[in-house]
Scaffold this active site. Structure first.
Site, mmCIF file in Angstrom:
data_model
loop_
_atom_site.group_PDB
_atom_site.id
_atom_site.type_symbol
_atom_site.label_atom_id
_atom_site.label_comp_id
_atom_site.label_asym_id
_atom_site.label_seq_id
_atom_site.Cartn_x
_atom_site.Cartn_y
_atom_site.Cartn_z
ATOM 1 N N HIS A 11 -1.190 -6.221 3.321
ATOM 2 C CA HIS A 11 -2.310 -5.681 2.546
ATOM 3 C C HIS A 11 -1.966 -5.530 1.061
ATOM 4 C CE1 HIS A 11 -3.829 -5.140 6.538
ATOM 5 N NE2 HIS A 11 -2.862 -4.281 6.843
ATOM 6 N N GLU A 28 -1.252 2.144 2.881
ATOM 7 C CA GLU A 28 -0.272 1.510 3.759
ATOM 8 C C GLU A 28 0.676 0.626 2.966
ATOM 9 O OE1 GLU A 28 0.154 -1.873 7.262
ATOM 10 O OE2 GLU A 28 -1.827 -1.019 6.884
ATOM 11 N N HIS A 84 4.368 -4.015 8.230
ATOM 12 C CA HIS A 84 3.159 -3.204 8.308
ATOM 13 C C HIS A 84 3.481 -1.816 8.844
ATOM 14 C CE1 HIS A 84 -0.102 -6.341 7.867
ATOM 15 N NE2 HIS A 84 0.958 -7.108 8.028
ATOM 16 N N GLU A 151 5.197 -3.333 13.041
ATOM 17 C CA GLU A 151 4.420 -2.117 12.811
ATOM 18 C C GLU A 151 5.397 -0.952 12.941
ATOM 19 O OE1 GLU A 151 1.417 -1.868 11.810
ATOM 20 O OE2 GLU A 151 0.148 -3.479 12.607
#
Length: 368
Positions: A11, A28, A84, A151
């Site tokens: 992102h 994030e 992430h 993640e």
């Protein structure tokens, strides 16, 4: 040998990506960026590594996924790493854990995921959510090289956010990625103009009585990896505690932990899922089960069914440590017994449906 590592923070920051933030408004990308910067820093300590960063290092734009994968493919990257941090509902909750995605069907992708995940898991110190199928994820699906997406933890978790707000943890996560990559390629570390091989993973160097590859009771737990874990897994399999999904792959994940717990139950020792000296001795002396059902012939037992065969099933589950706290061995097949059957099936590595049948009977007779 020169290896090309493509890496990117998921992102963008500064509101460049809608959503993708904590309930308190932290982006994030800010967490992802710290992990990527650390990974690049530590990767540069190894010989023969070229690095391409795929996101906008300023965080002011969210580079399209197609642009990222096209750059990596055109450059001829050897691996692709995407960093992430997760989210669930967007409001604070107690969900938690670290997970890593890869392309199921790629043996190299699986190996890369296992090596990185084991190390990153230790860095975050959160629950192991495992390595997972990522074939649906754009950067996993559209890259020509082994690719993983990590993640690290949940941004909307009251548990995980403490880790994400700790720069030391994020630095350690970046270092873990670098070490996983180094182990994957067998990279050598720069050291005053000379080089030395990168250190093997901690678990593969644990040793008692001088052995670094054979398990003789050294303590192993979820997240460990290496030849010594593979040796332990082979012993489990040889004693009838199957690992149907991954086999003896050298990675101590959820499946191996379930098999260790099943072995501990079968041999009558404390059940904690950690393989150590007591588990080793118990397995070494274990010769299988002589138990056989007298009343149950293996036919499927349905919900609501009653009889001696149901009570015999319940007695067997209780003997193996699967609790029936409300009704006990009452001879009635209900939800409590079905839940105990599910837990056993999961530990045994067979189909999990809570319905006892021939396969469940065979596994129950083959335990302790």
């Amino acid at each position: 040998m020169v290896v090309k590592v493509a890496i990117g923070a998921g992102h963008g920051g500064f509101g460049a990506t809608p959503g993708k933030r904590t309930p308190d408004g932290e982006y994030e990308w800010d967490f992802n960026n710290k992990v990527v910067l650390a990974a690049i820093k530590y990767l540069k300590q190894y010989q023969g590594v070229e690095i391409m960063r795929l996101d906008d290092p300023s965080g002011k734009t969210d580079v399209p996924l197609s642009t990222r994968t096209n750059k990596a493919n055109t450059w001829g990257a050897d691996i692709y790493v995407s960093c992430h941090h997760n989210a669930n509902t967007g409001v604070w909750g107690d969900w938690t854990g670290t997970e890593t995605f890869y392309y199921v069907g790629s043996a190299k992708g699986k190996k890369l995921a296992q090596l990185i995940h084991a190390k990153v898991l230790k860095a975050y110190g959160l629950r192991d959510r495992g390595i997972k199928r990522g074939n649906h994820l754009y950067v996993i699906k559209n890259t020509k090289m082994p690719a993983v997406l990590i993640e690290g933890g949940f941004m909307d978790s009251t548990i995980d956010i403490k880790k994400l707000r700790d720069d030391k943890v994020l630095d350690a996560a970046g270092k873990a990625i670098a070490e996983g990559v180094a182990e994957y390629f067998g990279l050598k570390k720069k050291m005053g103009g000379q080089s030395k091989p990168s250190k093997p993973s901690k678990s593969s160097t644990k040793s008692s009585k001088g052995s670094s590859t054979k398990w003789t009771g050294q303590i192993l737990r979820k997240g460990d990896s290496g030849p010594i874990v593979r040796s332990m897994q082979n012993m489990l399999i040889s004693k009838g505690f199957s690992l149907p999904k991954f086999g003896a792959d050298g990675h101590f994940g959820d499946e191996t932990e379930r098999a260790v717990r099943a072995a501990q139950r079968a041999t009558g020792i404390p059940v904690d899922g950690i393989a150590g000296p007591q588990t080793y001795r118990a397995l070494r002396n274990y010769s299988g089960s002589s138990f056989r059902f007298r009343h149950w012939n293996g036919s499927v037992i349905r919900n609501g069914e009653r009889g001696k065969h149901v009570k015999e099933l319940q007695d067997r589950l209780l003997a193996l440590g699967y609790k029936l706290p409300k009704y006990g061995a009452d001879g009635v097949m209900g939800s409590e017994t079905a839940n105990a059957v599910r837990k056993f099936q999961r530990d045994a590595g067979i189909k999990v449906d809570g319905i006892p049948g021939p396969e469940t009977k065979k596994s129950l007779e083959g335990r302790g």
